[in-house]
Write a protein that holds these residues in place. Structure first.
Motif, short mmCIF file in Angstrom:
data_model
loop_
_atom_site.label_atom_id
_atom_site.label_comp_id
_atom_site.label_asym_id
_atom_site.label_seq_id
_atom_site.Cartn_x
_atom_site.Cartn_y
_atom_site.Cartn_z
N LEU A 209 0.85 -1.20 0.00
CA LEU A 209 0.00 0.00 0.00
C LEU A 209 0.88 1.24 0.00
N PRO A 210 0.46 2.31 -0.66
CA PRO A 210 1.24 3.56 -0.63
C PRO A 210 1.36 4.09 0.80
N LEU A 211 2.41 4.84 1.05
CA LEU A 211 2.58 5.46 2.37
C LEU A 211 1.42 6.41 2.70
N ILE B 180 4.78 3.32 -7.40
CA ILE B 180 4.43 4.46 -8.26
C ILE B 180 4.00 5.66 -7.41
N ALA B 181 3.13 5.40 -6.43
CA ALA B 181 2.64 6.48 -5.57
C ALA B 181 3.75 7.04 -4.67
N ASP B 182 4.57 6.15 -4.12
CA ASP B 182 5.58 6.59 -3.15
C ASP B 182 6.71 7.39 -3.80
N THR B 183 7.12 7.02 -5.02
CA THR B 183 8.18 7.80 -5.66
C THR B 183 7.70 9.21 -5.97
N ASP B 184 6.42 9.37 -6.22
CA ASP B 184 5.85 10.71 -6.39
C ASP B 184 5.86 11.46 -5.05
N VAL C 11 11.11 -0.89 -12.08
CA VAL C 11 10.26 0.31 -12.08
C VAL C 11 10.70 1.29 -11.00
N GLU C 12 11.00 0.78 -9.80
CA GLU C 12 11.45 1.65 -8.70
C GLU C 12 12.73 2.39 -9.09
#
Length: 222
Positions: free
Chosen positions: A50-52, A103-107, A138-139
């Motif tokens: 899950l995203p942070l 994807i969400a966390d790198t943003d 991807v990361e």
């Protein structure tokens, strides 16, 4: 005091101190400019599929924001490891992917101004976690350049790795992502004890087996 002495004699050097478990909360003393804090998002407190910014991870997000708001030079240590697929851990080989969280966390890292990210991504022997190397690819790419389209990166990997079996394997990946979204983990304790809601959804394993069987048949002899 040590930081001040080091700054006089070696102005190019940096002291790094880990903020991990018992030292994970910011103290009242602001670190000197030549001291870098390595804050670790501890893996049993943060649900990594899950995203942070998901409500389940709210405590860990708040802790990260404490550090980014402190003004300290910060390095963020994030786990992306198949620890729930190792033989000594509960839940051997459970199907799950962190791709949407990545994807969400790198943003999020960019929005918080985090300049230094360390990813721990170990494995032991045969790696059973679903799409582990897709996640690493991807990361890494998004940390190099967050302006890249993450879905295009996923597609590049899936086409080049799975070849003729791409449609079936990509279908399985998208099915897994959708099932995790529709049947999310709602408590950190479920993550700790490897109780994944999507695995209990009616027909999950049968559908997954369909995708994988069709992919294996296409890849015969290749």
């Amino acid at each position: 005091e040590l930081a001040a002495v080091l700054a006089r004699h070696r102005p190019d050097a940096v002291i790094r101190i880990e903020a991990y478990e018992c030292t994970e909360h910011p103290g009242r003393v602001k670190p000197a400019p030549n001291v870098q804090i390595g804050y670790a998002d501890y893996y049993d407190k943060s649900v990594d599929i899950l995203p942070l910014e998901d409500p389940v991870n709210c405590k860990q997000l708040a802790l990260l924001r404490e550090w980014t708001d402190s003004g300290a030079s910060l390095s963020f240590w994030k786990y992306l490891i198949p620890h729930y697929s190792q033989p000594q851990m509960k839940g051997l080989g459970q199907p799950g992917t962190s791709i949407d969280a990545i994807i969400a966390d790198t943003d999020l890292y960019r929005r918080l101004g985090i300049q230094n990210v360390f990813i721990e991504a170990e494995h032991r022997g045969y790696l059973q976690r679903s799409f582990a190397f897709l996640q690493y690819f991807v990361e890494a790419q998004l940390l190099f350049d967050r302006d890249q389209d993450p879905e295009r990166l996923v597609d590049i990997y899936m086409k080049n790795v799975y070849g003729t079996a791409y449609p079936e394997m990509n279908g399985y990946l998208q099915y897994l992502r959708r099932m995790q979204k529709d049947h999310p983990i709602t408590r950190v304790s479920d993550w700790m004890y490897r109780r994944f809601a999507h695995l209990d959804a009616p027909g999950f394993y049968e559908k997954a087996f369909e995708f994988l069987s069709a992919a294996a048949k296409k890849a015969e002899g290749d």
